[in-house]
Scaffold this motif. Structure first.
Motif, PDB file in Angstrom:
ATOM      1  N   LEU A 102       0.882   2.427  -3.485  1.00 18.61           N
ATOM      2  CA  LEU A 102      -0.375   2.777  -3.765  1.00 18.61           C
ATOM      3  C   LEU A 102      -0.612   3.985  -3.713  1.00 18.61           C
ATOM      4  CD1 LEU A 102      -2.927   1.466  -5.393  1.00 18.61           C
ATOM      5  CD2 LEU A 102      -3.628   1.409  -3.301  1.00 18.61           C
ATOM      6  N   ARG A 123      -8.346   3.006  -2.125  1.00 20.62           N
ATOM      7  CA  ARG A 123      -8.692   3.977  -3.082  1.00 20.62           C
ATOM      8  C   ARG A 123      -9.880   4.987  -2.821  1.00 20.62           C
ATOM      9  NH1 ARG A 123      -7.125   2.838  -8.498  1.00 20.62           N
ATOM     10  NH2 ARG A 123      -5.633   1.341  -8.599  1.00 20.62           N
ATOM     11  N   PHE A 179       0.817  -1.282   0.021  1.00 21.15           N
ATOM     12  CA  PHE A 179      -0.002  -0.027  -0.046  1.00 21.15           C
ATOM     13  C   PHE A 179       0.812   1.231   0.034  1.00 21.15           C
ATOM     14  CE2 PHE A 179      -3.333  -2.963   1.056  1.00 21.15           C
ATOM     15  CZ  PHE A 179      -4.217  -2.645   0.037  1.00 21.15           C
ATOM     16  N   THR A 231      -7.459  -2.936  -1.380  1.00 22.91           N
ATOM     17  CA  THR A 231      -7.093  -1.896  -2.625  1.00 22.91           C
ATOM     18  C   THR A 231      -8.240  -0.823  -2.618  1.00 22.91           C
ATOM     19  OG1 THR A 231      -5.661  -3.692  -3.128  1.00 22.91           O
ATOM     20  CG2 THR A 231      -6.074  -1.764  -4.666  1.00 22.91           C
TER      21      THR A 231
END
Lengths: 704, 165
Positions: free
Chosen positions: A376, A416, A373, A412
């Motif tokens: 990301l 997001r 993460f 995920t």
């Protein structure tokens, strides 16, 4: 042995090194970079390059070479880091990943992509340093870095071109036995001219046609890289260590930093000269990370999951056999035989321990999930122009490997969402009196037999009005009197999105329902807590493993079923006064203030010979997919951990049943799916009403 | 019977010959490709599955693997399907799955040459021609050669999810 046998080891090592490189790059403070970190990044690149060179992966070697040189400039402070430079490094790292994958699949990396990344790196070098990044040599690195954790950038590629000559090989703190071996090895590589010294510092002068790197590569089979110093002696005098310095070094301990050496190195000739002279200050220690990875490997092995599952299966069988033995011993008159009983007890204990131990093999730390993460979050935050700090808690919390892989996608998605919709832009945050930097927390902790995973952001929170309005416009039945919790649940409805505009990050309206479905498929559930202006917390509760389950055995007629304990709320004996018949064959059971629908297991599962009178049966209150109802069973047998076996492997999905398990007597028991059982019962009732006939029961005569 | 088997083995090497496991359902004799057979075990400890077709007896534990048990006698509508000491389960491996089939008796393993295998007639047996390779002719015995894979993966057996495969 073929060299290709080592490919896998290299790929795995390179994977680890790249992951390490990424995490260091991400944690790098651009304005005030940590020297250790820069060194670690550099080392990773260098080790990969070394391996790539050895195995002939040219594209990989070229890319790492360019990257490594740039990294060398940064670590020596000659290239000031900027965010966009770090981005380029990350991009290069991704490219290395791609190349590695290509090689792993036996192919060649995309040449265009290779040119592109090489060009980017070269341009960066040209712009920032004013120098071609792949110019052969720059100022040779401090030789004494051997002991400090920062190895110099003598790339393997150059080593090949600059092979041959006289070398001084210094062995630091190598014991007598290894030293003999090393000297023997050196003897095979070239001619040993002189040798002297003590265990602390032993010097060998060697003339060989090989390069320093090759020599080191051979020696590394015996000695640790930091125990070696290899220098070319034919070099310009400045590049080699002055004897005084060497003497000084000899007096310092093995790990002591050689202060004098950097000066010697800095005094070495300019790049052009260095090349002309063939002057090479050999790299003593860059194999260190690879070596470290290797020594880790000796304490851990990689095993395919199928092998582990096979062991789990066999252990399950062992336990069943063991309980069968127990049964036989109890039934026969051998109970007086103390030795037998003791032996059986011991077997039981060992078998249980073995099962636990084998189960723990499947468990991996959540770090496996969380570690993907930072990147990301960083990329997304950059794209969305938001400042976000990612905090992870409970990285060491363990979870079944199968589940960690399946939780990545839902997580995920949640991350997001938090970044896109939750955390506001710095300007908005400032206006709301919050720090400009948003905080996103990922946490994991054990809670009984479950794991609790939370995604917490300190963003704007969910907007009740907006959710309700959106729900109305998409045709969902809502009312203003709904509780906050119910309103938050709306976002799990299919096709629901409240983003004002669809971004390429999230907001297409697919997703949250998928998240929920995926989590439910894993036997878990998800809930949302939100405070306007304070942020949103998404909590995921999952069982620790899908391989075993806390089960409650229930008996209906002559059959045994397993209920997941997590679905059981309570059990009670229904009183006649609490049962209310409803139209259409339905019955409701009053439990305190609630009226719960009643599902009789013998009806849903067509069991013959079960107790049909509700007041004589036992009502187990269960909860599935947010719905509570009462399940009528004959008897509660007890609680036990059961090994979950998939029915679909050889058969198919059975309505009302999630899986099967094997009982102590070797027979199969079905594990009931509480939510599905309710659906099954409903559809059967409808069938009965319309067709007005009951399902046929057993007709054959079976041995009991 | 054993004499016949011994004789057949001597010609096993002959081209086009194939080994079959012979079993009986009631009075009829059937044979399946021996290569599909994993093992033979007794009929024991089968857990019933609700809402399944009648011929699916349930599931059994085969050394940790859950295996569905199909009674071909019920599927082929034989007069009676009794479970006694002689009742056996042939465990077969088909399409990456393991399935047990209940039969009255397993008699022997036989090798049939190409000449001994005849195309199936249009009528005369209790299962559709789709699932029959042909007939085996052995002296005075007639064996129905069953395409067990096709039969067990067929939709009407309901062993495999319709949507998949």
């Amino acid at each position: 042995m073929d060299i290709t046998d080592f490919y896998d080891t290299f790929f795995e090592e390179a994977d680890e090194l790249l992951a390490e490189m990424e995490s260091h790059l991400l944690e790098l403070d651009v304005d005030n970079p940590d020297q250790e970190r820069l060194n670690a990044i550099f080392r990773a690149a260098h080790s990969i390059k070394g391996g790539a060179g050895t195995f002939g992966f040219e594209a990989l070697q070229r890319t790492t070479h360019l990257l490594e040189n740039l990294l060398d400039y940064t670590r020596r402070g000659e290239l000031a880091l900027r965010r966009d430079i770090v981005d380029t490094f990350l991009e290069a790292k991704d490219m290395l990943n791609d190349q590695l994958d290509a090689y792993r699949q036996g192919g060649e990396p995309d040449p265009e992509a290779l040119e592109r990344i090489c060009e980017t790196l070269r341009r960066l070098a040209l712009e920032e340093i004013g120098e071609e990044a792949d110019v052969e040599a720059h100022a040779p690195p401090p030789a004494a870095d051997a002991v400090a954790p920062s190895p110099p950038p003598e790339p393997a590629g150059e080593a090949a071109s600059a092979a041959g000559g006289r070398f001084e090989v210094v062995l630091l703190g190598v014991d007598d036995k290894d030293r003999e071996l090393l000297i023997e090895e050196l003897g095979q590589l070239g001619d040993i001219e002189t040798r002297d010294g003590d265990a602390e510092r032993y010097r060998v002068t060697l003339s060989s046609s090989l390069s320093a790197d090759d020599i080191e590569a051979v020696m590394c089979f015996i000695a640790e890289p930091e125990q070696l110093e290899i220098k070319a002696l034919d070099a310009a005098p400045a590049a080699s260590e002055p004897p005084a310095v060497a003497a000084a070094a000899a007096t310092t301990s093995e790990a002591g930093t050689n202060e004098a050496a950097p000066n010697a190195a800095e005094a070495s000739p300019a790049p052009g000269d260095a090349k002309a002279d063939g002057a090479r200050s050999a790299p003593p220690a860059e194999k260190a990370p690879a070596k470290a990875a290797k020594s880790n490997e000796s304490t851990s092995i990689r095993v395919p999951v199928t092998k582990v599952d096979q062991i789990i299966n066999l252990v399950g069988e062992l336990i069943i056999t063991q309980s069968m033995l127990n049964q036989v011993a109890e039934d026969s008159e051998t109970l007086d035989d103390g030795a037998l009983v003791n032996g059986l007890n011991l077997l039981q204990r060992t078998a249980r321990d073995l099962q636990e131990a084998v189960m723990s093999v499947r468990m991996v730390p959540m770090d496996y999930v969380f570690s993907r993460f930072p990147r990301l979050v960083r990329d997304l935050a950059g794209k969305l122009d938001k400042d976000v700090e990612l905090v992870t808690e409970g990285k060491s919390t363990e979870l079944d490997k199968g589940l960690t892989e399946r939780i990545i996608d839902p997580l995920t998605h949640l991350v997001r969402n938090s970044l896109d919709h939750g955390i506001e832009t710095p300007e908005r945050r400032e206006a709301a009196g919050k720090p400009r930097t948003g905080k996103l927390t990922l946490s994991a902790q054990h809670q009984g037999g479950n794991i609790l995973i939370e995604v917490i952001d300190d963003g704007a929170g969910l907007n009740r009005e907006k959710l309700l309005a959106k729900a109305r416009s998409s045709g969902l039945v809502v009312s203003d009197s709904m509780s906050d919790d119910e309103v938050w649940q709306l976002i799990f409805a299919p096709g629901f999105s409240t983003a004002e505009e669809v971004s390429d990050v999230s907001g297409r309206g697919v997703g949250m329902d998928v998240v929920k479905r995926n989590i439910q498929a894993m036997g878990g559930h998800v809930e949302i807590l939100s405070q306007p202006g304070q942020g949103t917390t998404t909590r995921i509760v999952l069982p620790l493993t899908l391989a075993i389950l806390d089960g409650m055995s229930i008996r209906v007629g002559k059959e045994t079923f397993i209920l997941p304990v997590s679905a059981v709320v309570e059990s009670l004996q229904p009183a006649a006064g609490d049962l209310y018949a409803m139209a259409g064959d339905d019955t409701l059971l009053k439990v305190r203030e609630d009226y719960l629908p009643v599902v009789a297991v013998h009806q849903a599962m067509d069991v013959a010979g079960a107790i049909t009178e509700a007041t004589r049966a036992i009502a187990v209150i269960v909860q599935g997919e947010g719905r509570r109802y009462a399940l009528l069973v004959d008897e509660l047998v007890g609680q036990q951990q059961v090994v979950v076996k998939n029915l679909e492997t050889n058969y198919r999905k059975v309505p009302g049943v999630s899986a099967a398990t094997i009982l102590g007597d070797g027979s199969v028991a079905l594990i009931l799916d509480v939510a599905d059982l309710h659906r099954l019962s409903q559809s059967k009732k409808e069938n009965r009403i319309f067709e007005n006939r009951s399902q046929p029961l057993e007709k054959e005569v079976e041995p009991s | 019977m054993s004499n016949a088997t011994a004789l057949d083995h001597t010609v096993a090497a002959e081209a086009g010959s194939q080994e079959f496991l012979v079993f009986s359902l009631g009075e009829e004799e059937y044979a399946i490709d021996i290569l599909k057979v994993q093992e033979i075990r007794g009929y024991d400890n089968v857990t019933r599955i609700a809402n399944a077709p009648e011929f699916i007896k349930g599931v059994a534990n085969l050394r940790g693997v859950i295996v569905p048990i199909v009674d071909l006698r019920i599927k082929f509508r034989l007069a009676k399907a009794e479970y006694d000491d002689q009742t056996v389960v042939i465990v077969v491996n088909i399409a990456d799955r393991v399935v047990g089939i209940v039969v009255d008796r397993v008699s022997d393993v036989m090798t049939l040459t190409a000449e001994q295998r005849k195309p199936a007639p249009e009528f005369g047996v209790s299962l559709p021609l789709d699932y029959i390779h042909g007939l085996g002719n052995l002296d005075d015995r007639m064996l129905v050669l069953v395409d067990i894979e096709k039969l067990l993966t067929s939709e009407e057996m309901a062993l495999v999810e319709e949507a998949s495969e």
